[in-house]
Write a protein that holds these residues in place. Structure first.
Motif, PDB file in Angstrom:
ATOM      1  N   TYR A  34      15.120  28.709 -74.797  1.00 58.57           N
ATOM      2  CA  TYR A  34      16.652  27.634 -75.866  1.00 58.57           C
ATOM      3  C   TYR A  34      17.772  29.021 -76.073  1.00 58.57           C
ATOM      4  O   TYR A  34      18.627  28.607 -76.038  1.00 58.57           O
ATOM      5  N   TYR A  50      20.191  20.653 -74.365  1.00 58.89           N
ATOM      6  CA  TYR A  50      18.699  19.986 -74.900  1.00 58.89           C
ATOM      7  C   TYR A  50      19.062  18.536 -74.066  1.00 58.89           C
ATOM      8  O   TYR A  50      17.927  18.753 -73.523  1.00 58.89           O
ATOM      9  N   GLU A  67       5.735  28.131 -76.065  1.00 56.41           N
ATOM     10  CA  GLU A  67       6.245  27.886 -76.890  1.00 56.41           C
ATOM     11  C   GLU A  67       5.804  28.386 -77.378  1.00 56.41           C
ATOM     12  O   GLU A  67       4.966  28.752 -77.767  1.00 56.41           O
ATOM     13  N   GLU A  68       6.636  29.224 -78.366  1.00 53.41           N
ATOM     14  CA  GLU A  68       5.930  30.042 -79.230  1.00 53.41           C
ATOM     15  C   GLU A  68       7.258  30.518 -80.752  1.00 53.41           C
ATOM     16  O   GLU A  68       8.071  30.904 -80.280  1.00 53.41           O
ATOM     17  N   ASN A  69       6.143  30.750 -81.580  1.00 49.64           N
ATOM     18  CA  ASN A  69       7.346  31.158 -83.021  1.00 49.64           C
ATOM     19  C   ASN A  69       8.702  29.799 -83.426  1.00 49.64           C
ATOM     20  O   ASN A  69       9.733  30.287 -82.870  1.00 49.64           O
ATOM     21  N   GLY A  70       8.462  28.143 -82.424  1.00 49.48           N
ATOM     22  CA  GLY A  70       9.991  27.672 -82.893  1.00 49.48           C
ATOM     23  C   GLY A  70      10.761  28.002 -81.648  1.00 49.48           C
ATOM     24  O   GLY A  70      11.374  27.136 -81.403  1.00 49.48           O
ATOM     25  N   GLU A  71      10.142  28.944 -80.237  1.00 46.48           N
ATOM     26  CA  GLU A  71      11.556  28.859 -79.184  1.00 46.48           C
ATOM     27  C   GLU A  71      10.708  28.442 -78.008  1.00 46.48           C
ATOM     28  O   GLU A  71       9.561  28.665 -78.123  1.00 46.48           O
ATOM     29  N   SER A  72      11.264  27.261 -77.210  1.00 47.99           N
ATOM     30  CA  SER A  72      10.981  27.220 -75.825  1.00 47.99           C
ATOM     31  C   SER A  72      11.488  27.883 -74.908  1.00 47.99           C
ATOM     32  O   SER A  72      13.272  28.055 -74.978  1.00 47.99           O
TER      33      SER A  72
END
Length: 140
Positions: A34, A50, A67-72
């Motif tokens: 994102y 978004y 989705e990883e470490n708050g990043e999509s």
């Protein structure tokens, strides 16, 4: 099929941001975080970006690949590239999401045959597989 025709075929109006998102995701056939989309598409505000991502997910054009470490991370659905046919009712993704531990690229890897899992006593509605390792570029 070009992006404008794809949008029309999914009963979506052709807008600058929708075209820009589809173009950004098709440039190198990799999932994009994102934050990168926000930086690349800086002409559009983050709320509009978004909401447009959500609309494209809802219509079966893109999916959240990771989705990883708050990043999509977002990628085109296979229906845009002939692997699967996602719709507004269901996403069908029989593939693995792969993240390179060196360069951080995320991509959808398709394999021949069906990815399946059977667990006694439960019904599986969806299955998501994420693999991590080194991509072809980083492995060499």
């Amino acid at each position: 099929m070009d992006a404008a025709a794809t949008l029309k075929n999914h009963n979506l109006r052709v807008t600058k941001i929708r075209l820009a998102i589809l173009q950004a995701l098709s440039d190198d056939h990799q999932a994009k975080p994102y934050g990168e989309l926000l930086a690349t598409l800086s002409d559009f505000d983050r709320t509009t970006l978004y909401r447009t991502l959500l609309a494209l997910i809802d219509k079966g054009l893109i999916h959240k690949a990771l989705e990883e470490n708050g990043e999509s991370y977002y990628a085109l659905c296979g229906g845009c590239t002939s692997h699967t046919n996602c719709t507004s009712h269901a996403h069908s993704h029989d593939h693995i999401h792969f993240k390179c531990i060196d360069c951080g690229n995320v991509e959808c890897l398709y394999q021949r045959g069906e990815i399946g899992l059977s667990l006694p006593g439960v019904t599986i509605e969806s299955l998501e597989i994420t693999a991590k390792g080194k991509c072809l570029k980083c492995a060499n």
